[in-house]
Design an enzyme around this catalytic site. Structure first.
Site, PDB file in Angstrom:
ATOM      1  N   TYR A   1      -4.020  52.802 -15.608  1.00 20.54           N
ATOM      2  CA  TYR A   1      -4.108  52.377 -17.003  1.00 20.54           C
ATOM      3  C   TYR A   1      -4.968  51.116 -17.140  1.00 20.54           C
ATOM      4  O   TYR A   1      -5.830  51.033 -18.020  1.00 20.54           O
ATOM      5  CB  TYR A   1      -2.701  52.125 -17.539  1.00 20.54           C
TER       6      TYR A   1
ATOM      7  N   LYS B   1      -8.457  50.675 -19.254  1.00 23.07           N
ATOM      8  CA  LYS B   1      -8.646  49.682 -20.323  1.00 23.07           C
ATOM      9  C   LYS B   1      -9.813  48.749 -20.006  1.00 23.07           C
ATOM     10  O   LYS B   1     -10.559  48.352 -20.911  1.00 23.07           O
ATOM     11  CB  LYS B   1      -7.350  48.886 -20.532  1.00 23.07           C
TER      12      LYS B   1
END
Length: 343
Positions: free
Chosen positions: A160, A164
């Site tokens: 994740y 990002k």
């Protein structure tokens, strides 16, 4: 719920990806409260139907489009459907994501790829689809929903955090290109703190405890207000939501090595609650599929979640605030100089 600014000519056409739960669900409601037409893009049938009901109750018009944002062609088709049904897209909000809570060595290559395809390439696919319609009209706004983790990686969320970070770099590159061509299309990014969303009950979790956001936790409506504001003020390249986001990004810029050690000591435990994981994992299938359940916007952290704070106002008004502080400093300097001359 108060939103920012009046709608344009009876309401804009807004696309929200990941609209079935959490920040996406709250954001869809916030745009609807302005009278906007909201296209809801996500996978889960139960969540989409409930989100559409929310939009209509809030005063907006809803269009449900079932789509996996990792599929570029499907996202292109979804954009055409929105344009054909609701009209030209004014705002596109990229928000859909998925994740795995586990040490990197316990995440399979297939799982890591899937997180990247949804959380990063989903934003790329949404942005490309939006630009295909916005660029010929020379208007429109794309809002990338980011995170403090776009700058600062933390343990247990390598896939994740990597996605990002990738979104951050991609968005900066695109922004430069739009500025170079003098385009009227705008892009901006909203960096979020830990938010009280259902994701922590549906994330694939290999930790002994239940997944949770790092405190302090904010309600999804705080994020939604920032996203709606950013959509109307997209000349700003970025917005920081929450004091914890500002503190993290500043600390990472000043002393990243020290922050590495702090996070290594604290953040494995800070991302777990007592109790074994027991929710459905939405990595490969929507979480509401097997159970036929609508998860809504809020997670299980209502008792501790904040509904706002001064940092969001400071982020929105930092230009004005900076000018005021500069002017004040100038007045003080003038007074000191005058006093020195008189002496």
């Amino acid at each position: 719920m108060r939103t920012t600014g009046p709608p344009r000519n009876g309401g804009r056409v807004v696309v929200v990806t990941g609209a079935t739960g959490g920040v996406g669900r709250a954001t869809a409601r916030a745009f609807a409260a302005r009278g906007d037409k909201v296209a809801l893009l996500a996978r889960g049938r139960e969540g989409l139907a409930a989100a559409a009901d929310d939009v209509r109750r809030a005063g907006g018009e809803a269009l449900v489009v079932g789509v996996d944002v990792s599929d570029a062609r499907a996202v292109e088709d979804a954009a055409r459907q929105v344009e054909d049904t609701l009209g030209p897209v004014d705002v596109w909000v990229n928000n859909a994501f998925t994740g795995v809570f586990a040490p990197f060595t316990e995440v399979t290559p297939e799982e890591f790829r899937r997180v990247t395809e949804v959380t990063y390439l989903g934003f790329v696919n949404g942005t490309r689809a939006a630009l295909r319609h916005m660029l010929p009209r020379d208007r429109g706004t794309i809002v990338q929903v980011g995170s403090a983790l776009a700058y600062r990686g933390i343990p247990l969320q390598a896939a994740y955090c990597g996605a990002k970070h990738a979104i951050q770099g991609f968005n900066e590159s695109l922004r430069c290109e739009l500025l170079h061509t003098g385009s009227g299309v705008r892009t901006t990014m909203v960096q979020l703190p830990g938010v009280n969303t259902p994701q922590f009950d549906w994330v694939l979790n290999r930790m002994p405890g239940r997944a949770r956001p790092v405190a302090p936790v904010y309600q999804p409506e705080v994020a939604a207000r920032a996203i709606v504001h950013a959509a109307s003020h997209a000349r700003r390249r970025e917005y920081w939501v929450g004091g914890s986001t500002a503190a993290t990004l500043i600390a990472n810029a000043v002393a990243p090595g020290l922050l590495d050690r702090y996070l290594a000591r604290t953040n494995v435990d800070a991302q777990q609650d007592r109790g074994a994981p027991d929710g459905p994992a939405n990595l490969w299938e929507p979480a509401d599929g097997p159970r036929g359940r609508d998860f809504g916007a809020h997670g299980r952290f209502d008792d501790e979640a904040k509904g706002g704070g001064p940092q969001q106002w400071l982020s929105r008004n930092r230009g004005w605030l900076g000018a005021a502080l500069t002017a004040g400093a100038g007045v003080l300097a003038t007074r000191r100089l005058t006093g020195q001359v008189r002496r």
